[in-house]
Design a protein around this motif. Structure first.
Motif, PDB file in Angstrom:
ATOM      1  N   THR A 254       0.800  -1.220   0.000  1.00 25.98           N
ATOM      2  CA  THR A 254       0.000   0.000   0.000  1.00 25.98           C
ATOM      3  C   THR A 254       0.838   1.278   0.000  1.00 25.98           C
ATOM      4  N   TRP A 293      -3.851   6.112   9.379  1.00 25.41           N
ATOM      5  CA  TRP A 293      -3.626   5.532   8.054  1.00 25.41           C
ATOM      6  C   TRP A 293      -4.889   4.804   7.616  1.00 25.41           C
ATOM      7  N   PRO A 294      -5.317   4.905   6.384  1.00 25.89           N
ATOM      8  CA  PRO A 294      -4.646   5.551   5.263  1.00 25.89           C
ATOM      9  C   PRO A 294      -5.099   6.993   5.005  1.00 25.89           C
ATOM     10  N   GLY A 295      -5.917   7.554   5.897  1.00 25.97           N
ATOM     11  CA  GLY A 295      -6.361   8.925   5.683  1.00 25.97           C
ATOM     12  C   GLY A 295      -5.207   9.897   5.609  1.00 25.97           C
ATOM     13  N   ASN A 297      -0.635  10.011   5.787  1.00 24.55           N
ATOM     14  CA  ASN A 297       0.452   9.116   5.406  1.00 24.55           C
ATOM     15  C   ASN A 297       1.413   8.829   6.560  1.00 24.55           C
ATOM     16  N   GLN A 405      -7.265   0.516   1.073  1.00 24.96           N
ATOM     17  CA  GLN A 405      -6.417   1.404   1.879  1.00 24.96           C
ATOM     18  C   GLN A 405      -6.445   2.847   1.355  1.00 24.96           C
ATOM     19  N   GLY A 406      -7.649   3.325   1.055  1.00 15.52           N
ATOM     20  CA  GLY A 406      -7.783   4.716   0.632  1.00 15.52           C
ATOM     21  C   GLY A 406      -7.028   5.047  -0.641  1.00 15.52           C
ATOM     22  N   ASN A 407      -6.799   4.046  -1.485  1.00 16.85           N
ATOM     23  CA  ASN A 407      -6.063   4.186  -2.750  1.00 16.85           C
ATOM     24  C   ASN A 407      -4.591   4.547  -2.552  1.00 16.85           C
ATOM     25  N   ARG A 408      -4.064   4.375  -1.328  1.00  9.82           N
ATOM     26  CA  ARG A 408      -2.653   4.715  -1.092  1.00  9.82           C
ATOM     27  C   ARG A 408      -1.721   3.911  -1.989  1.00  9.82           C
ATOM     28  N   LYS A 459      -2.127  15.014   0.200  1.00  8.86           N
ATOM     29  CA  LYS A 459      -3.244  15.942   0.312  1.00  8.86           C
ATOM     30  C   LYS A 459      -2.692  17.345   0.545  1.00  8.86           C
ATOM     31  N   LYS A 516     -15.905  14.891   1.367  1.00  5.67           N
ATOM     32  CA  LYS A 516     -14.687  14.391   2.009  1.00  5.67           C
ATOM     33  C   LYS A 516     -13.757  13.827   0.957  1.00  5.67           C
ATOM     34  N   SER A 518     -10.554  11.783  -0.773  1.00  2.00           N
ATOM     35  CA  SER A 518      -9.676  10.612  -0.713  1.00  2.00           C
ATOM     36  C   SER A 518      -8.717  10.705  -1.882  1.00  2.00           C
TER      37      SER A 518
END
Length: 605
Positions: A254, A293-295, A297, A405-408, A459, A516, A518
């Motif tokens: 991820t 994580w994963p919001g 890093n 995983q939030g597209n990480r 972000k 919100k 992502s």
């Protein structure tokens, strides 16, 4: 030069005990257990590091199973014998040539493999013990006679049976001997039979009898710019190593890749962080890794923190059987039959990212480690030694799936350094800087523009720099260098209305109410890139106390990938294209430096 930097850092860390350091700099031990901050924005002029020296150079050696110099060359897909693996390890260490000079009389050598899960040999999730065995036999054959050798791992996916009936068996990790299953105890026995004593250490605990012993709270060096915690609990065997050799296996994960740098999560002691590292230990106040994580890093920043505390002296990468789509035992194995060696962990990961068909510029922890001066990801500073080039050794690894995983692991990386500006306003369509948005070119420190500002996350949060407010129009500016004319994909998400200009051309606009944010999981649209250097302007309207965008410019993949260079070749099928999408255009660079001389105002589209 990197070896000298590492040695000085290790020396400084050993000058006094960690508690003495905390007393001197006024850190309360309780404060080390507090949750980390989230997105940070620091002016570039205030950053403590700016990479390696300009004259820095390093090398990476690459050996493949089909090298003609080997006794019995075989294809990259042929299972290897023990003897073939041993020869490949000897060959790559001889070819790179730097390890012997690190070994000295009486040295305490610690080898850090990746033995993260309870899995069989050649599953690809763990470092092959035959690679580690080859390394040890090479060290014994080429180094002084009285070395002390330890193989240490703080696994994050299994708990030793000795700890079954203790408070440490509280996080749900399988209770099993991962060393046994992965073949490490057999390796130790083979070496012992040949008169080579090696200690196998579960670095999650000081010992099974006294788990908290020999675990030290070690501070992150003061020159690290975006630490998550100020200090980490690590086994003293790793901290006190004279020569620390990092031996990971090459995998997708991820954080995009897990190789040398990501292997550092496996030095955080489970006695304090829990076996899974992200749940915390059993005692009140025990910290946990991967918070938020994963919001946010946190993982990528923890990797840099840990690597800075105990930087590798040398690296040997197992790329025999690797992992794509993810890093666990259940993810697909990919046989590549390669080994790599070199002294610079950042350079090693840079080359490995290319071998996996990825752009190193898309790996956030690699970027962070390079910016902090832990090594280089500048390909012009990395000499690759070997019979085969990196380009002819590339295999496209399937990335982590969209939505996980939030597209990480599916998104690459945003540019992290921008010039910022703001003005009062609520309209995306109305220029706010006194001239048409298409004509805006920022000058650092002029007309309301900031100096370059570095963000800690993909972000780009304007309020991390300006503070919370609403009713503003925000701008972010940088230059984009395009290596050749081509079509590309614009990957972008934002939490309020947003528009983007490239080279004075409006390439994206979308009016939305707050949502919100992502990381992007797919392309927003196709754009056309022209060769040269062009201004990039992002505009965001803030009406809800939040102003964040994420963006990348990614390659368009061909309809068909080359034979023997990917598991799925037909990318006309949308499902197959999704497996490999989302990688930044190779050679495309973002910068806040002034455009090259002679370019004119800028190269308009």
């Amino acid at each position: 030069m990197i070896l000298a930097l590492v040695s000085r850092r290790k020396m400084l860390l050993r000058v006094t005990t960690v508690f003495g350091i905390f007393a001197l700099i006024g850190i309360d031990l309780a404060s080390t257990l507090q949750a980390p901050s989230r997105i940070e924005a620091i002016p570039v002029s205030q950053l403590k590091n700016d990479g390696v020296p300009a004259d820095y150079a390093t090398q990476v050696a690459l050996v493949r199973s089909d090298d003609s110099t080997l006794a019995s060359p075989v294809s990259l897909t042929t299972p290897l014998t023990d003897a073939q693996i041993l020869e490949m390890v000897y060959r790559v260490l001889d070819l790179e040539g730097g390890l012997k000079g690190l070994l000295f009389d009486g040295a305490n050598v610690v080898i850090k493999p990746n033995v993260v899960e309870n899995a069989d040999l050649e599953n690809g999730v763990n470092t092959d013990p035959r690679v580690v065995e080859g390394l040890i036999r090479w060290i014994v054959a080429n180094g002084p006679a009285n070395l002390s050798i330890t193989v240490a791992e703080a696994a994050g996916g299994w708990l030793a049976p000795e700890m079954r009936h203790t408070k440490y068996n509280s996080g749900g990790a399988p209770v099993t001997d991962g060393f046994e299953q992965a073949g490490y105890r057999d390796m130790i026995a083979r070496l012992a039979a040949d008169g080579i004593p090696v200690t196998l250490l579960d670095a999650n605990f000081g010992s099974y009898e006294d788990p908290a012993s020999n675990i030290r709270l070690e501070p992150v060096p003061e020159n690290i710019d975006f630490p998550v915690y100020p200090a980490y609990w690590i086994h003293e065997a790793i901290l006190d190593a004279d020569v620390l050799i990092n031996v990971p296996v090459m995998k997708i994960h991820t954080p995009n890749i897990t190789v040398c740098l990501k292997n550092y999560i496996g030095i955080a002691a489970g006695a304090k962080y829990g076996t899974y590292k992200g749940i915390g230990g059993p005692d009140p106040g025990d910290p946990a890794l991967h918070l938020d994580w994963p919001g946010y890093n946190s993982v990528e920043r923890e990797i840099v923190d840990l690597a800075s505390i105990a930087p590798s002296d040398y690296c040997l990468v197992d790329a025999l059987v690797c992992k794509e789509r993810g890093k666990t035992a259940t993810h697909p194995p990919v046989r590549r039959n390669m080994v790599l060696a070199g002294p610079d962990m950042v350079a090693m990961d840079t080359i490995c990212a290319r071998l996996m068909g990825l752009n190193p510029d898309d790996v956030a922890h690699l970027y962070g480690a390079a910016r902090e001066g832990l090594g280089t990801m500048d390909l012009s500073k990395i000499q690759v030694l070997g019979e085969h080039t990196v380009d002819e050794s590339v295999y496209y690894f399937e990335r982590v799936a969209e939505g996980e995983q939030g597209n990480r692991g599916h998104f690459g990386m945003n540019n992290r350094v921008w010039l910022l500006n703001r003005a009062e306003g609520t309209s995306l369509d109305t220029p706010s800087l006194g001239l048409p948005d298409a004509d805006v070119v920022a000058t650092p420190g002029g007309n309301g523009w900031t100096e370059p500002v570095c963000f800690s996350d993909d972000k780009i949060d304007f309020e991390a720099h300006y503070g919370s407010s609403n009713g503003n129009v925000y701008y972010a500016f940088c230059w984009v260098s395009v290596p050749e004319e081509q079509d590309a994909e614009l990957w972008i998400t934002h939490d309020e209305s947003c528009a983007v200009w490239l080279g004075g051309e409006l390439i994206y606009t979308k009016n939305i109410s707050y949502q919100k944010i992502s990381l992007p999981g797919k392309a927003a649209q196709t754009i056309h890139l022209r060769k040269g250097v062009h201004p990039l302007l992002v505009k965001l309207v803030d009406q809800s106390d939040s102003a964040i965008f994420v963006m990348n410019i990614c390659r368009i993949l061909p309809d068909t990938l080359p034979r023997n260079q990917a598991t799925y070749l037909n990318l006309k099928l949308a499902a197959n294209y999704k497996r490999y999408e989302g990688t930044r255009v190779l050679g495309l660079k973002f910068s806040t430096d002034n455009p090259p001389a002679g370019l004119g105002d800028w190269m308009r589209y």
